[in-house]
Design a protein around this motif. Sequence first.
Motif: not given
Length: 101
Positions: A26-52
């Motif tokens: 499903s195209v909608v489920m595919l987009m939701m998966g991409l959204e979760l992937m972007l959320g993980g990347v943003i969380l990792a970037a924010a966490a690293v930036w906070h500790f650096v």
Amino acid sequence: MTLEPLLLVAAALFCVGLFGALSQQSVVMLMMGLELMLGGVILAAAAVWHFVAPAATDGQVLVVLAVTVMAVEMAVGFAVVTALFRNREVDMTDDAAELKG
């Protein structure tokens, strides 16, 4: 709180999103998966930036900008999917692949 739990949660979000993006038709489920992937990347970037650099506000601005871009991208994507469904009644990725001809 240390950096490792935040990176573990970010990796889990990314992995769940990757599984969702690769396993759904499903195209909608595919987009939701991409959204979760972007959320993980943003969380990792924010966490690293906070500790650096915890006192710098550059990381917070970058995260807000990334979330804003992510929201705009998903709004445009859902608009395209809605238009595609209304015109051709296509909601699966296999059917959408046949439209390029």
